[in-house]
Write an enzyme that holds these catalytic residues in place. Structure first.
Site, PDB file in Angstrom:
ATOM      1  N   HIS A   1       0.864  -1.184   0.000  1.00  0.00           N
ATOM      2  CA  HIS A   1       0.000   0.000   0.000  1.00  0.00           C
ATOM      3  C   HIS A   1       0.897   1.228   0.000  1.00  0.00           C
ATOM      4  CE1 HIS A   1      -2.992   2.921   1.242  1.00  0.00           C
ATOM      5  NE2 HIS A   1      -3.938   2.011   1.170  1.00  0.00           N
TER       6      HIS A   1
ATOM      7  N   ARG B   1      -6.751  10.348   0.078  1.00  0.00           N
ATOM      8  CA  ARG B   1      -6.621  10.814  -1.314  1.00  0.00           C
ATOM      9  C   ARG B   1      -7.990  10.919  -1.975  1.00  0.00           C
ATOM     10  NH1 ARG B   1      -3.254   6.371  -3.278  1.00  0.00           N
ATOM     11  NH2 ARG B   1      -3.441   5.504  -1.189  1.00  0.00           N
TER      12      ARG B   1
END
Ligand SMILES: Cc1cc2nc3c(=O)[nH]c(=O)nc-3n(C[C@H](O)[C@H](O)[C@H](O)COP(=O)(O)OP(=O)(O)OC[C@H]3O[C@@H](n4cnc5c(N)ncnc54)[C@H](O)[C@@H]3O)c2cc1C
Length: 608
Positions: free
Chosen positions: A236, A256
């Site tokens: 990740h 995000r």
């Protein structure tokens, strides 16, 4: 034979995360007796840590979404080595599973008109993740648990299964111990569902909880099941990098999704520099358009920060390697900047990302509404796992099923965020349903006393060795640490043949050391013993990952080879499969991916 406390069930489920709980509920609803075993307390499984949401094409925020788009996104994200049947079932059934969860009491965030709110996530074309702030896993577990405890399921908490038991070729039960007292327990079962989660603890930097030691992968493998595509590990892109004590803890992609941007030490949004060809027409090249996308503008394309995880992780890796990283070896993730766009930005951030706010305040003394976070890649998810039939979730061992993160196929070479929680629901349900069916159609197998004694002897061996050799020997912790460091350094985000060959040699030495580790003291409350028993699972997974990674001579999804940086049309046609040979060695073969039916090919073509 010693008389161990014995339990008998039609279906035994190993693991009480989302997949195990959902499987247990379904099996129980089918009218068979169900036992559920887990290493931690009920409600504490790793699933509880899931943050961003569960992907299901309900079309509540953007009505252009449907199962076809979700299917195509999952296949594109997985770079077409996915089990297409699983991807189809998942895309079609996820909305129903989410609505079912709602009907069982899950309190999702809402749209203005009262429907389940859905958020943006990497690789998903439309806002698709049903969520509860950034605490979705907690709500999923809470709901399944509340529902499950009324189904007559017997739960064995803080028990560890150390071996699966068979009657000839078919499954017949499992053997384990309770972690508090260290007493052995025998489980007889007509069908067993392994739902034991991931294997991130094979690496030094990971977002996985202490439970992620790959037990189910290894238990199934040693019982004769095949493992599929173990080379595909998801790093990740955004884990915490500072302070050292919290390195690896996840920073959700939701940051995000809500408009957070990635910058290097020069303040540059480096993700704009490297947009892969197959995502070019879906990705904005203009920061303003990217921002509009995160705020729900249906005509805008997503910002490059929301490209797939494998790609974003590699871009961060590159920035750091080339000297443009943050002070502690990561890059900057900035959500505070949205104050330029939103008047009440601090409140907005705290409302949308409450856990992230608290995580950074408490663990790093940093206020994310004011300052950027420092983030870097962390070992997060294993796409590879136990090979199952896409419809039934049964392995090649009759009566043995697998679901959730420990099973493989759905995600191909790279999992899209949010696709795991819906995977747990869709395939947890299917595993429970077909395990119950198997249990109804087959009588119980008989278990050999010698197999039970062999499992007990193996589990107690670290104590016995301690007594035999006295004090000058190695405990399990150094072996575990050396394995994690080696996997991180030699079979990590960027891989090379010579380094992976070194790792394979190293694994040979670590297997030997693991077989000689000693543990002192009593079986009660003995974490050293638990760790000694984890080593077999960690090493089995690490060996499978390394062998498959050496064999796949191309770069695809979570598997990036510096010496073969391109995709290979030939390698794209096959999955990697490992199994245990009669002499105990790990064998590997490549098997052609079955031809996708025309109607699914058409869907992919339409969605290009
Ligand atoms: C921080 C974080 C955030 C995430 N956020 C998201 C997200 O927003 N959306 C998403 O889709 N995915 C997310 N993921 C991934 C997702 O949470 C996991 O893939 C998923 O929860 C795994 O569920 P599971 O049911 O397969 O296993 P787990 O939840 O890991 O449960 C495994 C169970 O097996 C038991 N077990 C293991 N070994 C044994 C044994 N030997 N004997 C007995 N019991 C055993 C454990 O005790 C546990 O009960 C996230 C992951 C992390 C780390």
């Amino acid at each position: 034979m010693t008389n161990y406390e014995t339990f008998e069930y039609d279906v035994l489920v190993i693991g009480a995360g989302g997949a195990g709980l959902r499987a247990a509920i379904e099996a129980s609803a089918a009218g068979v007796s169900v036992g559920l075993v887990c290493k931690s307390l009920l409600g504490k499984a790793h699933t509880v840590m899931a943050e961003g949401g569960m992907a299901a094409a309900m079309g509540n925020v953007d009505d252009r979404d449907n199962w076809k788009v979700h299917f195509a996104d999952t296949m594109r994200g997985g770079q077409y080595v996915n089990n297409w049947r699983m991807a189809e079932l998942h895309a079609k059934e996820a909305p129903e599973r989410v609505h079912e969860l709602e009907s069982w009491g899950a309190v999702f965030d809402r749209t203005k008109d009262g429907r389940i709110l859905q958020r943006n996530f990497g690789g998903h074309r439309y806002p698709r993740l049903a969520h509860v702030g950034d605490r979705t896993g907690l709500e999923l577990i809470r709901t399944l648990q509340d529902h499950g405890i009324h189904q007559g399921i017997t739960v064995h908490m803080e028990y560890t299964i150390v071996a699966l038991l068979k009657d000839g070729a078919r499954i017949a039960g499992a053997f384990g111990y309770d972690r508090e007292r260290g007493r052995f327990k025998l489980f007889k079962a007509k069908a067993v569902v392994v739902a034991s989660g991931g294997a991130g603890r094979s690496y030094r930097i990971t977002s996985n909880s202490w439970e992620g030691t790959g037990d189910g992968h290894s238990l199934a493998y040693h019982a004769g099941a095949e493992l599929l595509d173990m080379e595909f590990i998801q790093f990740h892109p955004t884990g915490m990098v500072w302070p050292p004590s919290v390195m690896g803890i996840l920073v959700t992609e939701g940051v995000r999704g809500e408009g957070g941007v990635l910058r290097n030490k020069d303040g540059q949004r480096f993700m704009f520099d490297d947009i892969p060809d197959n995502y070019k027409n879906q990705t904005s090249t203009d920061p303003e358009e990217g921002w509009r996308y995160t705020q729900g503008d249906k005509n805008a394309r997503r910002p490059p920060e929301l490209l797939t995880r494998d790609h974003v992780a590699r871009c961060i890796n590159r920035e750091v390697k080339e000297g443009r990283g943050s002070p502690h070896g990561g890059v900057f993730l900035d959500i505070a900047w949205i104050k330029e766009k939103i008047s009440n930005a601090p409140e907005h951030i705290k409302k949308k990302l409450p856990s992230m706010y608290h995580q950074f305040m408490q663990l790093a003394n940093l206020d994310i509404t004011k300052e950027p976070m420092e983030v870097g890649p962390t070992t997060h998810y294993i796409m590879g796992g136990v090979r199952v039939n896409g419809d039934t979730q049964m392995t090649n061992v009759p009566g043995l099923f697998a679901a959730g993160e420990c099973a493989a196929g759905l995600h191909g070479a790279n999992r899209l965020g949010g696709n795991s929680l819906s995977d747990l629901l869709v395939f947890g349900k299917r595993a429970g349903e077909f395990a119950a069916k198997f249990a109804r159609e087959n009588s119980a197998g008989s278990i050999n006393d010698a197999d039970i004694e062999a499992a007990a002897t193996e589990a107690l061996a670290p104590f016995e060795r301690g007594e035999a050799v006295g004090g000058s020997v190695e405990g399990p912790y150094q072996v575990q640490r050396d394995l994690q460091v080696m996997m991180q350094d030699l079979v990590g985000i960027v891989r090379r043949e010579d380094e992976m060959e070194q790792a394979l040699d190293g694994l040979g030495r670590l297997w030997k050391r693991a077989g000689q580790t000693v543990v002192y003291g009593h079986r009660e409350y003995n974490p050293g013993w638990h760790t000694a028993l984890d080593l077999k699972h960690l090493l089995t997974c690490a060996e499978a990952i390394t062998r498959c990674a050496i064999d796949r001579k191309e770069s695809r999804g979570g598997h990036f080879r510096e010496d073969y940086p391109e995709k290979s049309a030939e390698a794209a046609k096959a999955n990697s499969i490992v199994w245990k040979a009669a002499d105990g060695t790990m064998q590997l073969r490549r098997e052609p991916i079955p031809e996708m039916p025309e109607h699914l090919k058409q869907v992919i073509e339409e969605m290009k």
